[in-house]
Design a protein around this motif. Structure first.
Motif, PDB file in Angstrom:
ATOM      1  N   ILE A 140      18.565 -31.585 -10.024  1.00 32.87           N
ATOM      2  CA  ILE A 140      17.690 -30.682 -10.760  1.00 32.87           C
ATOM      3  C   ILE A 140      18.272 -29.279 -10.728  1.00 32.87           C
ATOM      4  CG2 ILE A 140      16.219 -30.301  -8.727  1.00 32.87           C
ATOM      5  CD1 ILE A 140      13.821 -30.034 -10.704  1.00 32.87           C
ATOM      6  N   GLY A 141      18.121 -28.560 -11.813  1.00 32.51           N
ATOM      7  CA  GLY A 141      18.530 -27.165 -11.875  1.00 32.51           C
ATOM      8  C   GLY A 141      17.480 -26.376 -12.636  1.00 32.51           C
ATOM      9  N   GLU A 142      17.067 -25.246 -12.069  1.00 31.55           N
ATOM     10  CA  GLU A 142      16.034 -24.433 -12.707  1.00 31.55           C
ATOM     11  C   GLU A 142      16.413 -22.952 -12.667  1.00 31.55           C
ATOM     12  OE1 GLU A 142      11.840 -26.575 -12.282  1.00 31.55           O
ATOM     13  OE2 GLU A 142      12.604 -25.879 -10.349  1.00 31.55           O
ATOM     14  N   LEU A 143      15.958 -22.224 -13.683  1.00 25.21           N
ATOM     15  CA  LEU A 143      16.143 -20.773 -13.788  1.00 25.21           C
ATOM     16  C   LEU A 143      14.790 -20.146 -14.101  1.00 25.21           C
ATOM     17  CD1 LEU A 143      19.199 -20.716 -16.220  1.00 25.21           C
ATOM     18  CD2 LEU A 143      19.269 -20.403 -13.742  1.00 25.21           C
ATOM     19  N   GLY A 144      14.623 -18.889 -13.704  1.00 29.58           N
ATOM     20  CA  GLY A 144      13.371 -18.228 -14.033  1.00 29.58           C
ATOM     21  C   GLY A 144      13.243 -16.867 -13.397  1.00 29.58           C
ATOM     22  N   ALA A 145      12.004 -16.509 -13.095  1.00 28.39           N
ATOM     23  CA  ALA A 145      11.695 -15.207 -12.500  1.00 28.39           C
ATOM     24  C   ALA A 145      10.811 -15.417 -11.281  1.00 28.39           C
ATOM     25  CB  ALA A 145      10.982 -14.319 -13.516  1.00 28.39           C
ATOM     26  N   ALA A 146      11.003 -14.556 -10.287  1.00 26.32           N
ATOM     27  CA  ALA A 146      10.156 -14.539  -9.101  1.00 26.32           C
ATOM     28  C   ALA A 146       9.453 -13.189  -9.093  1.00 26.32           C
ATOM     29  CB  ALA A 146      10.978 -14.731  -7.839  1.00 26.32           C
ATOM     30  N   PHE A 147       8.140 -13.223  -9.204  1.00 33.18           N
ATOM     31  CA  PHE A 147       7.335 -12.009  -9.260  1.00 33.18           C
ATOM     32  C   PHE A 147       6.858 -11.662  -7.857  1.00 33.18           C
ATOM     33  CE2 PHE A 147       6.962 -14.303 -13.252  1.00 33.18           C
ATOM     34  CZ  PHE A 147       7.302 -13.322 -14.167  1.00 33.18           C
ATOM     35  N   GLY A 148       7.339 -10.542  -7.312  1.00 31.79           N
ATOM     36  CA  GLY A 148       6.930 -10.104  -5.985  1.00 31.79           C
ATOM     37  C   GLY A 148       5.456  -9.779  -5.958  1.00 31.79           C
ATOM     38  N   THR A 149       4.777 -10.104  -4.839  1.00 31.64           N
ATOM     39  CA  THR A 149       3.331  -9.900  -4.761  1.00 31.64           C
ATOM     40  C   THR A 149       2.934  -8.701  -3.904  1.00 31.64           C
ATOM     41  OG1 THR A 149       3.141 -11.427  -2.897  1.00 31.64           O
ATOM     42  CG2 THR A 149       2.849 -12.343  -5.119  1.00 31.64           C
ATOM     43  N   GLY A 150       3.849  -8.135  -3.162  1.00 32.59           N
ATOM     44  CA  GLY A 150       3.523  -7.003  -2.297  1.00 32.59           C
ATOM     45  C   GLY A 150       3.517  -5.689  -3.046  1.00 32.59           C
ATOM     46  N   GLU A 151       2.998  -4.659  -2.377  1.00 33.77           N
ATOM     47  CA  GLU A 151       2.964  -3.321  -2.968  1.00 33.77           C
ATOM     48  C   GLU A 151       4.388  -2.841  -3.234  1.00 33.77           C
ATOM     49  OE1 GLU A 151       1.560   1.076  -1.605  1.00 33.77           O
ATOM     50  OE2 GLU A 151       0.335  -0.628  -0.980  1.00 33.77           O
ATOM     51  N   GLY A 152       4.644  -2.409  -4.448  1.00 30.48           N
ATOM     52  CA  GLY A 152       5.964  -1.931  -4.829  1.00 30.48           C
ATOM     53  C   GLY A 152       6.993  -3.020  -5.058  1.00 30.48           C
ATOM     54  N   ALA A 153       6.569  -4.291  -5.012  1.00 23.38           N
ATOM     55  CA  ALA A 153       7.496  -5.409  -5.215  1.00 23.38           C
ATOM     56  C   ALA A 153       7.928  -5.480  -6.675  1.00 23.38           C
ATOM     57  CB  ALA A 153       6.848  -6.718  -4.799  1.00 23.38           C
ATOM     58  N   SER A 154       9.114  -6.021  -6.892  1.00 30.47           N
ATOM     59  CA  SER A 154       9.642  -6.118  -8.247  1.00 30.47           C
ATOM     60  C   SER A 154       9.803  -7.582  -8.645  1.00 30.47           C
ATOM     61  CB  SER A 154      10.987  -5.398  -8.334  1.00 30.47           C
ATOM     62  OG  SER A 154      11.904  -5.995  -7.447  1.00 30.47           O
ATOM     63  N   THR A 155      10.294  -7.782  -9.850  1.00 30.85           N
ATOM     64  CA  THR A 155      10.577  -9.119 -10.359  1.00 30.85           C
ATOM     65  C   THR A 155      12.056  -9.397 -10.201  1.00 30.85           C
ATOM     66  OG1 THR A 155       8.785  -8.909 -11.951  1.00 30.85           O
ATOM     67  CG2 THR A 155      10.435 -10.593 -12.397  1.00 30.85           C
ATOM     68  N   ALA A 156      12.381 -10.623  -9.780  1.00 33.95           N
ATOM     69  CA  ALA A 156      13.771 -10.990  -9.545  1.00 33.95           C
ATOM     70  C   ALA A 156      14.142 -12.205 -10.392  1.00 33.95           C
ATOM     71  CB  ALA A 156      13.984 -11.312  -8.068  1.00 33.95           C
ATOM     72  N   PHE A 157      15.404 -12.271 -10.780  1.00 34.83           N
ATOM     73  CA  PHE A 157      15.954 -13.469 -11.414  1.00 34.83           C
ATOM     74  C   PHE A 157      16.084 -14.532 -10.324  1.00 34.83           C
ATOM     75  CE2 PHE A 157      19.845 -15.970 -12.290  1.00 34.83           C
ATOM     76  CZ  PHE A 157      19.414 -16.613 -13.435  1.00 34.83           C
ATOM     77  N   VAL A 158      15.699 -15.773 -10.618  1.00 32.77           N
ATOM     78  CA  VAL A 158      15.771 -16.845  -9.634  1.00 32.77           C
ATOM     79  C   VAL A 158      16.504 -18.039 -10.233  1.00 32.77           C
ATOM     80  CG1 VAL A 158      13.488 -17.774 -10.230  1.00 32.77           C
ATOM     81  CG2 VAL A 158      14.423 -18.236  -7.993  1.00 32.77           C
ATOM     82  N   TYR A 159      17.321 -18.682  -9.414  1.00 37.05           N
ATOM     83  CA  TYR A 159      18.031 -19.898  -9.803  1.00 37.05           C
ATOM     84  C   TYR A 159      17.944 -20.886  -8.650  1.00 37.05           C
ATOM     85  CZ  TYR A 159      21.641 -17.453  -7.151  1.00 37.05           C
ATOM     86  OH  TYR A 159      22.311 -16.762  -6.187  1.00 37.05           O
ATOM     87  N   ALA A 160      17.813 -22.185  -8.991  1.00 39.89           N
ATOM     88  CA  ALA A 160      17.566 -23.183  -7.954  1.00 39.89           C
ATOM     89  C   ALA A 160      18.163 -24.538  -8.314  1.00 39.89           C
ATOM     90  CB  ALA A 160      16.066 -23.308  -7.714  1.00 39.89           C
ATOM     91  N   PRO A 161      19.387 -24.834  -7.861  1.00 38.00           N
ATOM     92  CA  PRO A 161      19.938 -26.181  -8.012  1.00 38.00           C
ATOM     93  C   PRO A 161      19.526 -27.048  -6.817  1.00 38.00           C
ATOM     94  CG  PRO A 161      21.620 -24.717  -7.159  1.00 38.00           C
ATOM     95  CD  PRO A 161      20.388 -23.876  -7.393  1.00 38.00           C
ATOM     96  N   GLY A 162      19.343 -28.345  -7.048  1.00 38.64           N
ATOM     97  CA  GLY A 162      18.965 -29.221  -5.944  1.00 38.64           C
ATOM     98  C   GLY A 162      19.153 -30.688  -6.259  1.00 38.64           C
ATOM     99  N   ILE A 163      18.842 -31.517  -5.264  1.00 37.37           N
ATOM    100  CA  ILE A 163      18.882 -32.970  -5.399  1.00 37.37           C
ATOM    101  C   ILE A 163      17.613 -33.539  -4.789  1.00 37.37           C
ATOM    102  CG2 ILE A 163      21.393 -33.179  -5.423  1.00 37.37           C
ATOM    103  CD1 ILE A 163      21.201 -34.013  -2.453  1.00 37.37           C
ATOM    104  N   GLY A 164      17.235 -34.751  -5.210  1.00 38.15           N
ATOM    105  CA  GLY A 164      16.029 -35.346  -4.658  1.00 38.15           C
ATOM    106  C   GLY A 164      15.946 -36.835  -4.907  1.00 38.15           C
TER     107      GLY A 164
END
Length: 175
Positions: free
Chosen positions: A111-135
Protein backbone atom coordinates in the motif's frame (compact mmCIF):
# COMPACT_ATOMS: atom_id res chain seq x y z
CA UNK A 1 7.72 -6.59 25.83
CA UNK A 2 4.02 -5.91 26.38
CA UNK A 3 3.64 -4.72 22.76
CA UNK A 4 5.25 -7.90 21.43
CA UNK A 5 2.85 -10.02 23.51
CA UNK A 6 -0.18 -8.10 22.22
CA UNK A 7 1.03 -8.41 18.60
CA UNK A 8 1.62 -12.15 19.03
CA UNK A 9 -1.84 -12.62 20.59
CA UNK A 10 -3.58 -10.74 17.76
CA UNK A 11 -1.71 -12.74 15.11
CA UNK A 12 -2.49 -16.04 16.88
CA UNK A 13 -6.21 -15.23 17.14
CA UNK A 14 -6.35 -14.11 13.51
CA UNK A 15 -4.56 -17.22 12.25
CA UNK A 16 -6.69 -19.54 14.38
CA UNK A 17 -9.93 -17.90 13.28
CA UNK A 18 -8.90 -17.87 9.63
CA UNK A 19 -8.40 -21.66 9.55
CA UNK A 20 -12.11 -22.14 10.24
CA UNK A 21 -13.22 -19.96 7.33
CA UNK A 22 -13.16 -20.87 3.67
CA UNK A 23 -10.13 -19.17 2.16
CA UNK A 24 -11.25 -15.87 0.72
CA UNK A 25 -9.39 -12.86 -0.52
CA UNK A 26 -10.20 -9.22 0.17
CA UNK A 27 -8.93 -8.28 -3.32
CA UNK A 28 -11.70 -6.97 -5.54
CA UNK A 29 -14.03 -6.19 -2.61
CA UNK A 30 -15.30 -2.82 -1.40
CA UNK A 31 -14.14 -2.66 2.24
CA UNK A 32 -14.25 -0.37 5.24
CA UNK A 33 -11.98 -0.87 8.22
CA UNK A 34 -11.42 0.61 11.65
CA UNK A 35 -7.96 0.37 13.19
CA UNK A 36 -5.75 0.86 16.21
CA UNK A 37 -2.30 2.16 15.30
CA UNK A 38 0.96 2.28 17.21
CA UNK A 39 4.43 3.27 16.13
CA UNK A 40 7.98 4.06 17.06
CA UNK A 41 9.38 7.50 16.18
CA UNK A 42 12.50 7.49 14.02
CA UNK A 43 14.92 10.17 12.87
CA UNK A 44 14.82 13.47 14.78
CA UNK A 45 11.51 12.55 16.45
CA UNK A 46 13.02 9.62 18.39
CA UNK A 47 15.11 12.00 20.51
CA UNK A 48 12.02 13.60 22.07
CA UNK A 49 9.09 11.21 21.52
CA UNK A 50 8.75 7.62 22.74
CA UNK A 51 5.68 6.25 20.94
CA UNK A 52 2.97 7.14 18.43
CA UNK A 53 -0.62 6.10 19.24
CA UNK A 54 -3.78 6.55 17.23
CA UNK A 55 -6.72 5.20 15.32
CA UNK A 56 -8.07 5.45 11.80
CA UNK A 57 -10.79 4.59 9.32
CA UNK A 58 -9.93 3.36 5.83
CA UNK A 59 -12.15 2.78 2.80
CA UNK A 60 -11.06 0.60 -0.10
CA UNK A 61 -12.65 0.75 -3.55
CA UNK A 62 -11.61 -1.91 -6.13
CA UNK A 63 -10.47 -0.76 -9.56
CA UNK A 64 -9.50 -4.25 -10.71
CA UNK A 65 -9.24 -7.71 -9.15
CA UNK A 66 -5.82 -6.88 -7.62
CA UNK A 67 -5.78 -3.07 -7.26
CA UNK A 68 -7.89 -0.79 -5.06
CA UNK A 69 -7.97 2.93 -4.35
CA UNK A 70 -7.85 3.82 -0.64
CA UNK A 71 -8.87 6.76 1.51
CA UNK A 72 -7.72 6.99 5.14
CA UNK A 73 -8.40 9.47 7.96
CA UNK A 74 -7.78 9.30 11.68
CA UNK A 75 -5.99 10.79 14.66
CA UNK A 76 -2.48 10.06 15.96
CA UNK A 77 -0.23 11.56 18.59
CA UNK A 78 3.52 11.47 19.19
CA UNK A 79 3.88 10.98 22.98
CA UNK A 80 6.88 12.66 24.67
CA UNK A 81 9.52 10.68 26.55
CA UNK A 82 9.17 10.81 30.34
CA UNK A 83 11.99 13.37 30.74
CA UNK A 84 10.10 15.80 28.45
CA UNK A 85 6.55 15.34 29.82
CA UNK A 86 6.79 18.39 32.10
CA UNK A 87 7.82 20.76 29.30
CA UNK A 88 6.25 19.21 26.20
CA UNK A 89 2.77 18.03 25.25
CA UNK A 90 2.13 15.29 22.75
CA UNK A 91 2.19 16.26 19.07
CA UNK A 92 -1.29 15.40 17.77
CA UNK A 93 -2.28 15.32 14.11
CA UNK A 94 -5.13 14.29 11.83
CA UNK A 95 -3.77 12.53 8.74
CA UNK A 96 -5.97 12.47 5.62
CA UNK A 97 -4.51 10.28 2.88
CA UNK A 98 -5.43 8.73 -0.47
CA UNK A 99 -3.54 6.01 -2.26
CA UNK A 100 -3.51 2.57 -3.76
CA UNK A 101 -3.41 -0.99 -2.50
CA UNK A 102 -2.08 -3.81 -4.68
CA UNK A 103 -2.69 -7.48 -3.75
CA UNK A 104 0.37 -9.57 -4.63
CA UNK A 105 -1.24 -12.82 -3.54
CA UNK A 106 -4.69 -13.64 -2.29
CA UNK A 107 -4.34 -11.71 1.00
CA UNK A 108 -0.83 -10.16 0.96
CA UNK A 109 -0.63 -6.55 -0.25
CA UNK A 110 1.47 -3.44 -0.66
CA UNK A 111 0.00 0.00 0.00
CA UNK A 112 1.13 3.54 -0.69
CA UNK A 113 -0.65 6.71 0.40
CA UNK A 114 -0.09 10.47 0.14
CA UNK A 115 -1.89 13.32 1.83
CA UNK A 116 -1.82 15.95 4.55
CA UNK A 117 -1.41 15.78 8.31
CA UNK A 118 -3.22 18.60 10.10
CA UNK A 119 -1.57 19.48 13.42
CA UNK A 120 -4.02 19.79 16.32
CA UNK A 121 -1.97 21.77 18.84
CA UNK A 122 -1.79 25.53 19.27
CA UNK A 123 0.28 26.99 16.45
CA UNK A 124 0.50 23.62 14.68
CA UNK A 125 0.76 23.56 10.90
CA UNK A 126 -0.20 21.22 8.08
CA UNK A 127 2.40 18.78 6.78
CA UNK A 128 2.75 16.70 3.63
CA UNK A 129 2.52 13.01 4.57
CA UNK A 130 3.56 9.87 2.69
CA UNK A 131 3.14 6.28 3.85
CA UNK A 132 4.35 3.14 2.03
CA UNK A 133 3.66 -0.22 3.67
CA UNK A 134 2.85 -3.91 3.46
CA UNK A 135 0.14 -6.00 5.07
CA UNK A 136 -1.89 -9.17 5.25
CA UNK A 137 -5.67 -9.66 5.62
CA UNK A 138 -6.79 -12.73 7.59
CA UNK A 139 -10.35 -13.89 6.78
CA UNK A 140 -12.41 -14.35 9.97
CA UNK A 141 -15.94 -14.62 8.52
CA UNK A 142 -17.73 -14.16 5.24
CA UNK A 143 -16.49 -10.81 3.84
CA UNK A 144 -14.82 -9.87 7.17
CA UNK A 145 -11.08 -9.67 7.84
CA UNK A 146 -8.49 -8.88 10.47
CA UNK A 147 -5.92 -6.73 8.71
CA UNK A 148 -2.36 -6.36 10.05
CA UNK A 149 0.05 -3.99 8.32
CA UNK A 150 3.39 -2.27 8.84
CA UNK A 151 4.37 1.06 7.33
CA UNK A 152 6.81 3.90 7.33
CA UNK A 153 5.07 7.25 7.65
CA UNK A 154 6.89 10.50 7.02
CA UNK A 155 5.62 14.01 7.74
CA UNK A 156 7.45 16.88 6.08
CA UNK A 157 7.08 19.72 8.58
CA UNK A 158 8.63 23.17 8.61
CA UNK A 159 12.25 22.83 9.67
CA UNK A 160 12.46 19.03 9.37
CA UNK A 161 10.38 15.91 9.52
CA UNK A 162 8.38 13.78 11.96
CA UNK A 163 8.62 10.15 10.94
CA UNK A 164 7.70 6.80 12.43
CA UNK A 165 7.53 3.10 11.76
CA UNK A 166 4.00 1.97 12.55
CA UNK A 167 1.85 -1.11 12.98
CA UNK A 168 -1.85 -1.04 12.15
CA UNK A 169 -4.38 -3.58 13.47
CA UNK A 170 -7.74 -3.29 11.70
CA UNK A 171 -11.08 -5.00 11.45
CA UNK A 172 -12.34 -4.90 7.84
CA UNK A 173 -15.81 -5.61 6.51
CA UNK A 174 -17.54 -5.33 3.18
CA UNK A 175 -20.06 -2.60 2.48
Amino acid sequence: MKRIFVLAAVLFIALTASKNVNAQAPAGKKLLNIAFESGFPIGDAKDVYSVVLGGSLQAEFPISEKFSVTGTAGYSSFQPKSEFKDILDGYGFVPVKVGGKYYFGSNFYGIGELGAAFGTGEGASTAFVYAPGIGYSFPVADNKFVDVSARYEGHSVEGGSMSFFGLRFAYSFGF
